[in-house]
Design a protein around this motif. Structure first.
Motif, PDB file in Angstrom:
ATOM      1  N   THR A   1       0.556  -0.898  -0.264  1.00 28.22           N
ATOM      2  CA  THR A   1       0.119  -0.198   0.631  1.00 28.22           C
ATOM      3  C   THR A   1       1.030   2.309  -0.047  1.00 28.22           C
ATOM      4  O   THR A   1       0.438   1.722  -0.838  1.00 28.22           O
ATOM      5  CB  THR A   1      -1.303   0.295   1.311  1.00 28.22           C
ATOM      6  N   ILE A   2       1.900   1.215   0.707  1.00 29.77           N
ATOM      7  CA  ILE A   2       2.759   2.438   0.803  1.00 29.77           C
ATOM      8  C   ILE A   2       3.220   2.381  -0.821  1.00 29.77           C
ATOM      9  O   ILE A   2       3.814   3.787  -0.984  1.00 29.77           O
ATOM     10  CB  ILE A   2       4.103   2.027   1.498  1.00 29.77           C
ATOM     11  N   ARG A   3       3.963   1.609  -1.612  1.00 30.50           N
ATOM     12  CA  ARG A   3       4.279   1.444  -2.317  1.00 30.50           C
ATOM     13  C   ARG A   3       3.236   1.677  -3.536  1.00 30.50           C
ATOM     14  O   ARG A   3       3.963   3.024  -4.212  1.00 30.50           O
ATOM     15  CB  ARG A   3       4.884   0.476  -3.074  1.00 30.50           C
ATOM     16  N   VAL A   4       2.298   1.756  -3.351  1.00 32.41           N
ATOM     17  CA  VAL A   4       1.125   2.670  -3.874  1.00 32.41           C
ATOM     18  C   VAL A   4       1.553   4.070  -4.361  1.00 32.41           C
ATOM     19  O   VAL A   4       1.173   5.059  -4.980  1.00 32.41           O
ATOM     20  CB  VAL A   4      -0.183   1.614  -4.402  1.00 32.41           C
TER      21      VAL A   4
ATOM     22  N   GLU B   1       3.963   5.913  -5.382  1.00 30.39           N
ATOM     23  CA  GLU B   1       3.374   6.090  -7.073  1.00 30.39           C
ATOM     24  C   GLU B   1       2.902   6.649  -6.752  1.00 30.39           C
ATOM     25  O   GLU B   1       3.090   7.693  -8.196  1.00 30.39           O
ATOM     26  CB  GLU B   1       3.948   4.634  -7.733  1.00 30.39           C
ATOM     27  N   ARG B   2       2.047   7.171  -6.472  1.00 32.13           N
ATOM     28  CA  ARG B   2       0.976   7.952  -7.206  1.00 32.13           C
ATOM     29  C   ARG B   2       1.472   9.325  -6.771  1.00 32.13           C
ATOM     30  O   ARG B   2       1.478  10.426  -7.408  1.00 32.13           O
ATOM     31  CB  ARG B   2      -0.218   7.842  -5.576  1.00 32.13           C
ATOM     32  N   SER B   3       1.781   9.488  -5.288  1.00 34.84           N
ATOM     33  CA  SER B   3       2.602  10.780  -5.196  1.00 34.84           C
ATOM     34  C   SER B   3       3.520  11.305  -6.520  1.00 34.84           C
ATOM     35  O   SER B   3       3.310  12.569  -6.603  1.00 34.84           O
ATOM     36  CB  SER B   3       3.012  10.976  -3.638  1.00 34.84           C
ATOM     37  N   GLU B   4       4.299  10.720  -6.771  1.00 32.30           N
ATOM     38  CA  GLU B   4       5.558  10.600  -7.645  1.00 32.30           C
ATOM     39  C   GLU B   4       4.976  11.504  -9.124  1.00 32.30           C
ATOM     40  O   GLU B   4       4.928  12.305  -9.403  1.00 32.30           O
ATOM     41  CB  GLU B   4       6.565   9.373  -7.793  1.00 32.30           C
ATOM     42  N   ASN B   5       3.900  10.589  -9.376  1.00 33.17           N
ATOM     43  CA  ASN B   5       3.352  10.864 -10.287  1.00 33.17           C
ATOM     44  C   ASN B   5       2.474  12.173 -10.255  1.00 33.17           C
ATOM     45  O   ASN B   5       2.526  13.323 -11.063  1.00 33.17           O
ATOM     46  CB  ASN B   5       2.268   9.978 -10.828  1.00 33.17           C
TER      47      ASN B   5
END
Length: 952
Positions: free
Chosen positions: A889-892, A895-899
């Motif tokens: 979940t943290i990984r998703v 990645e979402r915040s970076e996008n």
């Protein structure tokens, strides 16, 4: 104190008979399992069986709308009012005959009971009605000319729809209505299976056994019904003789008879009242009648191929307007009403579906099959199983605990091997490679595989990690294997033949047959390897009245023979490997010393296995008891006691040295099984003898008879039906010693130590009190307080003391403890690690305790270490799943915040470029144009991000 075992759970039996009920939150399903009730928690993936027990199998259950009361009725009409808060029976009521169905009203004020063709409405006890006397009769109705099959309440709890086997549906009012009389609906050509009211409406849907669905529209709304005062009962002079339809037994109360008489007179009174109703009454302006909107034949195309397919169960969810219908072919269909559009279909088995029910939201549908004991919960929108459980379709013949006590392996006569989780009580894998009955199962010491023997002539090894059959061992000549054993190292497996009188030894790694051991002159009943790591001793018992001691590492089949004086039924090694217990056919348990082959003691247990009389027995129960014997025995973890059981409902615990009975357990009181009664009731005897010996052919059963074939003891060996005989096939102690399992006719019963209500102190003195313990804690004398709490042996007090100790003083306190108290503290830590959220704190206690006292031999018992290992393994498995979920979940999220950050940077760069261009072309008087251009660019830049957020 040491043997205060109480019933804990029931495994291996998922569903027997009756209806299913969902809890009000829709997260749990309640199923009757024989004479017990099991609750399956679908959200937490656990199941528990209530400790209460009936004398006969439950057939109908109903749950109140608030989920606090459960009414369960058994085959003989005994109703139990059960509190789901305390899980106890708070009242018992006896109906004259069996009950077809029972249902609570939506408001929880009433519950209706259908008995034959009568419907009885009772006031439900509780705050809603203000009535705390259970089973207070309010009204009674005559449902139809045949038995009632279904009942359903309207949303406002004013009307009750009653479906009957005579293909008619009757609508009755609970309270007396001014503009309503009992209404009958007809039009079906077969027995009514179910009928359902629509939500907040009086429209009705009826279903019959031939798959016919009728939609009925009511001319009234629920608000149009006007309640009237109860008409006066007929005076005593008008009392007439009670018709046969309303006759009860002598024990039936006078109130019931009064209600039955009143039921006939009320109709005449209401007709007289209606003739006097003037114009303007609602009853005149709004007549009550039903109009048939349509008739549909459900699943007509698939049923044309199988003309004998019948509709067996149905349920309707009023909120989603989805109907589920189940057929005798094992298929079920979902329809959307009122258009009757089929939206889903699935075939789950080849056997009839006995029960079907929706949860409150309509997302899950629970289906059960009585023939194979299967229960599943299906989420039809995502098309996946929420739960799918199935027990053994025939007797469970053998069980085995895993070395850490987390799993139980069971083998049945249905040729399947199942693995059960003791924590969740669910089966998580089924091996079906065997083609005949499984006779024995055993785990390896490292818990990586298990082996099973079968009558199909094979011994199979199953990988517990990958769930596959990786080895199959066979004999040079076909043989039926009756027992199996694995040595301490897990490299050798041995099996005994039932028809060839030989023992076969294989290598697990290579799968090759190493040796064929001959010497017995009868079937090999049981074998066991020594539990000591340095020994390869093998014990085998046979029907040739001998016990042989083999050394598997030696050649030429060298052995020592011990004469048991009777046929050997089971052998078991003590945990130390120095003694072996042998159960014989005469009902004795003989203890031998392995090294000297001398007899140590003898336990005479034939009289402890009290036997009942079967219905078809000609001899008495006392004569039956002379042929009793122990068919399964097991040493306790400390080697001081023996657990034994056989052809009886009793399980006995014996002390080895004293050769005396310590405690006896009765696994069931279910008189739906055969062999519990000591005497035959006089009502079953006639001038021709015992009625159980007379074949009673049932017309609706296709000529089946209710009598067993001569000599048949297990399973349905023909078309004949009979009651299963009570017996225990296998018993095993858990490695921790905190529980034992018994595989019997009812299923796999788990008995655990009940520490909550037992006061079991240790080295107790007068100055050791809870008050002194609290004073020591107040003075910060932690070692003294801990020792006193361990002497009192109260779990709550020990927990309080442990959690008051500062973490920096743990190592010092562990060093001050004596070995006896260190052993008791380790047992408490193993218990606390199962339920406490302070995992790191108690792990620090365990680590310091093991580091301080672990180097001494004999300080910690094997059972305490196993209990600690089991608790830590469970916590590891649970936390491992949570950590993996959080990690992904943290990984998703990252990645979402970076996008999002990249898109925001791109938008800012676009805005800066547009501002620079505006500064270059700016002229005096273009201020408004600049503002419009900048606002438009901001909207354009925010557009993609807002759309992406909506998608997320």
């Amino acid at each position: 104190m040491k043997f205060s075992y109480k019933f804990s759970n029931l495994l291996g039996t998922i569903y027997r008979n009756g209806n299913l009920v969902f809890t009000p939150d829709g997260n749990s399903v309640i199923s009757p399992v024989g004479n017990r009730i099991t609750v399956y928690d679908l959200k937490n993936n656990k199941s528990r069986t209530l400790a209460l027990e009936s004398r006969y199998n439950y057939t109908n259950i109903a749950l109140s709308p608030d989920g606090s009361l459960l009414i369960a009725v058994n085959e003989q009409g005994d109703a139990h009012l059960i509190s789901m808060v305390s899980c106890t029976v708070i009242h018992r009521h006896k109906f004259q005959t069996g009950v077809q169905c029972i249902n609570f009203s939506p408001d929880g004020a009433y519950f209706a009971v259908a008995r034959e063709n009568l419907v009885l409405i009772f006031c439900a006890p509780g705050e809603i009605t203000g009535e705390y006397n259970p089973f207070v009769l309010k009204r009674s109705f005559l449902g139809g000319y045949d038995d009632v099959t279904w009942m359903d309440w309207s949303s406002d709890s004013k009307l009750l729809a009653i479906g009957s086997r005579d293909s008619s549906t009757k609508i009755c009012a609970v309270n007396y209505m001014q503009n309503f009389r009992t209404y009958n609906l007809s039009g079906h050509t077969d027995a009514i299976v179910s009928c359902f009211f629509e939500l907040n409406s009086l429209h009705l849907n009826t279903l019959s056994r031939n798959g016919q669905l009728c939609l009925w529209e009511c001319s009234m709304e629920p608000s149009d019904l006007i309640e009237a005062d109860k008409p006066e009962a007929a005076p005593p002079a008008r009392k007439r003789k009670v018709p046969n339809a309303f006759k009860g037994s002598d024990s039936e109360s006078e109130d019931d008879i009064e209600n039955n008489v009143e039921k006939q007179t009320v109709k005449q009174d209401l007709e007289a009242d209606q003739n006097e109703v003037k114009d303007g009454i609602v009853g005149k302006t709004h007549p009550f009648f039903y109009k048939k909107l349509g008739r549909h034949y459900l699943a007509n195309e698939p049923r044309k191929e199988k003309r004998d397919a019948m509709l067996t169960a149905a349920n309707y969810n009023r909120r989603t307007k989805v109907l589920v219908v189940a057929f005798s072919t094992g298929a079920f269909y979902l329809y959307e009403l009122p258009d009757v559009n089929m939206i889903h279909s699935l075939s789950i088995s080849e056997y009839p579906i006995s029960a079907a029910v929706f949860n409150c939201t309509g997302d899950w549908v629970a289906l059960a099959s009585r023939e194979i004991g299967q229960l599943l919960v299906w989420e039809w929108q995502s098309e996946q199983y929420i739960m799918k459980q199935q027990g053994h379709s025939s007797e469970m013949s053998c069980i085995a605990y895993s070395p850490d006590g987390q799993y139980i392996a069971t083998g049945g006569e249905d040729s399947k091997v199942k693995l059960w989780n003791t924590q969740s009580s669910f089966c998580f894998v089924t091996f079906s490679e065997h083609t005949s009955g499984v006779t024995a199962v055993q785990f390896s010491r490292n818990k990586k595989f298990l082996v099973s023997s079968s009558l199909d002539g094979t011994v199979r090894a199953f990988d517990i990690i990958r769930y596959r059959n990786f080895r199959t061992f066979t004999s040079p000549t076909p043989a039926q294997f009756a027992c199996v054993a694995v040595d301490y190292s897990g490299e050798l497996v041995v099996a005994g033949g039932q028809d060839v009188f030989e023992i076969y030894l294989w290598s697990i790694k290579t799968g090759k047959l190493l040796e064929v051991i001959s010497g017995h002159e009868g079937p090999v009943a049981s074998i066991a390897f020594s539990p000591v790591a340095t020994s390869s001793t093998l014990i085998s018992g046979s029907w040739d009245k001998t016990v042989k001691i083999w050394n598997c590492l030696e050649s030429n089949s060298e052995h020592e023979t011990i004469d048991a004086l009777s046929d050997v039924t089971c052998v078991a090694f003590s945990p130390s490997g120095e003694e072996v217990a042998v159960a014989t056919l005469v009902g004795n348990i003989i203890i031998f010393d392995v090294k000297s082959a001398t007899q140590v003691s003898t336990i005479e247990g034939r009289n402890d296995l009290s036997s009942g009389r079967l219905e078809t027995d000609i001899v008495t129960a006392k004569k039956n008891a002379e042929s009793n014997y122990f068919s399964t025995i097991e040493y306790s973890a400390d080697g001081e006691c023996i657990l034994a059981a056989g052809k009886s409902a009793n399980i006995c615990i014996y002390h080895v040295r004293e050769a005396m009975l310590l405690k006896k357990f009765e696994i069931t009181q279910n008189h739906s099984l055969d062999g519990l009664n000591e005497f035959i009731s006089r009502k079953h005897l006639s001038e021709f003898g015992n009625m159980a010996l007379v074949e009673q052919r049932e017309e609706l059963e296709g000529g089946k008879v209710a009598i067993r074939l001569p000599g048949v003891r297990k399973g349905d060996m023909s078309a004949r039906r009979f009651q299963p005989e009570v017996r225990v096939f296998s018993v095993r102690f858990s490695p921790t010693g905190q529980a034992f399992a018994a595989a019997g006719t009812e299923g796999l019963c788990i008995y655990a130590l009940d520490k909550g209500v037992v006061f079991d102190p240790f080295n107790l003195t007068l100055e050791v009190t809870p008050k002194a313990t609290h004073e020591a804690l107040k003075n910060k004398e932690f070692t003294k307080a801990l020792v006193m709490s361990l002497k009192l042996n109260e779990p709550n007090l020990v927990t309080l003391v442990l959690e008051r100790v500062p973490h920096r003083d743990i190592e010092l306190i562990c060093a001050d403890l004596s070995p006896d108290y260190a052993q008791r503290l380790l047992q408490q830590l193993a218990r606390l690690l199962q339920s406490s959220p302070h995992i790191e704190f108690y792990l620090q206690w365990s680590c310091c305790l093991l580091t301080t006292h672990g180097y001494r031999d004999g300080v910690f018992q094997h059972t305490a270490l196993l209990a600690l290992h089991e608790s830590i393994s469970r916590k590891y498995e649970m936390l491992n799943k949570i950590c993996d979920y959080n990690k992904y979940t943290i990984r998703v999220l990252l990645e979402r915040s970076e996008n999002l950050k990249a898109r925001e940077d791109h938008a800012e760069a676009t805005n800066d470029d547009s501002d620079n261009e505006m500064l270059l072309i700016r002229r005096p008087g273009d201020k408004d144009l600049e503002c419009q251009f900048s606002e438009g660019s901001e909207e354009d830049s925010d557009g993609p991000d807002s759309e992406d957020n909506d998608d997320s």
